[in-house]
Structure formats: C-alpha cells, structure tokens
Scaffold this active site. Structure first.
Site, short mmCIF file in Angstrom:
data_model
loop_
_atom_site.label_atom_id
_atom_site.label_comp_id
_atom_site.label_asym_id
_atom_site.label_seq_id
_atom_site.Cartn_x
_atom_site.Cartn_y
_atom_site.Cartn_z
N SER A 1 -21.70 8.94 -18.18
CA SER A 1 -20.56 8.34 -17.50
C SER A 1 -21.00 7.86 -16.13
O SER A 1 -21.93 8.42 -15.53
CB SER A 1 -19.46 9.40 -17.34
OG SER A 1 -18.46 8.97 -16.46
N TYR B 1 -17.54 17.81 -14.04
CA TYR B 1 -17.74 16.78 -15.06
C TYR B 1 -18.93 15.90 -14.68
O TYR B 1 -19.82 15.64 -15.50
CB TYR B 1 -16.47 15.95 -15.20
CG TYR B 1 -16.60 14.75 -16.11
CD1 TYR B 1 -16.61 14.91 -17.49
CD2 TYR B 1 -16.73 13.46 -15.59
CE1 TYR B 1 -16.73 13.81 -18.34
CE2 TYR B 1 -16.86 12.36 -16.42
CZ TYR B 1 -16.86 12.54 -17.80
OH TYR B 1 -16.99 11.45 -18.63
#
Length: 165
Positions: A142, A155
């Site tokens: 990501s 995350y």
C-alpha cells in the site's frame, strides 16, 4: 512426453474487492486460480459465480492463514498437485485508531494477518518453487507503507514489511 499443465496462481484475501479483481484477471488469462479466504462466504460465492461464467478451473480454501496448521493444508495441497506458478499475498486488514490508542492486541492482529501470514506462507511456497526451479511471488502492499496517516501506523508498518520482504 511432458504433460502440458495449466499455470496456477494462489491468491490470499480472495473474497475482498481487490482479491476478486486479481482472481478474475488471472482467470481471464486461463490460470487455475486457488482462492484463499477467511470469513466472507457471501463474496467468495459471488466470485465463484463469476469464475464459472469464465469456465475457469479453481480451488477454494476457507482458511485462517495466520495459523500454521491452516497454512500447512494449503502447502500439502500444492505439493500433491504439481506446485504453484504464482503466489499473490493479498490478504490484509486495517484498523484505524490514533497512535496512542493502538493496543498490543491491535498490533498483533494487523501484523499476523498482513505480514506474518504472508511471510510464512511465502516461506513454505518458496521451497516448492525452488524445487520446481520457477515461480513468482507478488506482495500487495500500500502507499501507506511509504506515508501513513496519523491513525494507521501499525497498518503502514505491516505494509512496509511486505515491501521489504
């Protein structure tokens, strides 16, 4: 004479939106898709319908890949069924919370799903690919790995780990 085997791809997190798109893209290229998902039976059934329309070969594992025993079932299947050509580590979750509010349980859950399971599944599949003398591994990360917002530190760190792997 060598058998002409269909190429196989394994996609984790296959029931999610991104996982479904990846699965369908490989199916359209005539790969046998091996789908791994944890809970979302409704979405995996929707994906099965789409794969059937493409007349594609597929195998589905309902599996919690954070568990060694569950990963072992997948690895045993691959060893008994002519290995694997491509692994796509796509499984992942996010739990938005302020940096100061991230608990150890939150940290462990994110790391176990996003990074630990990908590492150990890759490790097992790497040995299969090494013995085959071919294979590809794709880790879905990501942009958060490079820049995270104030509520996604755990995350972002897990996705940076995938890039490093």
């Amino acid at each position: 004479m060598k058998k002409d085997l269909k190429k196989k791809v394994l996609i984790t997190g296959a029931s999610g939106g991104f996982g479904q798109k990846i699965s369908l893209a490989f199916a359209k290229k005539n790969f046998k898709v091996i789908l791994v998902y944890k809970n979302n039976t409704k979405e995996i059934n929707n994906l099965k319908i789409k794969l059937k329309k493409l007349d594609c070969e597929y195998k589905i594992f309902k599996s919690d890949i954070t568990k060694t025993k569950e990963r072992r079932k997948i690895l045993d299947y691959l060893k008994k069924n002519d290995g694997l050509d491509i692994l796509v580590n796509n499984a992942g979750i996010n739990n938005v919370s302020d940096f100061e509010e991230i608990t150890e349980a939150d940290w462990d859950k994110i790391m176990n799903i996003n990074l630990k399971s990908a590492f150990f599944l890759t490790q097992g599949i790497f040995s299969i690919m090494k013995s085959q003398k071919h294979g590809r591994i794709i880790n879905i990360s990501s942009g958060a790995a490079l820049y995270h917002g104030p509520k996604t530190a755990h995350y972002a760190i897990s996705k940076a780990g995938l890039i490093s792997m």
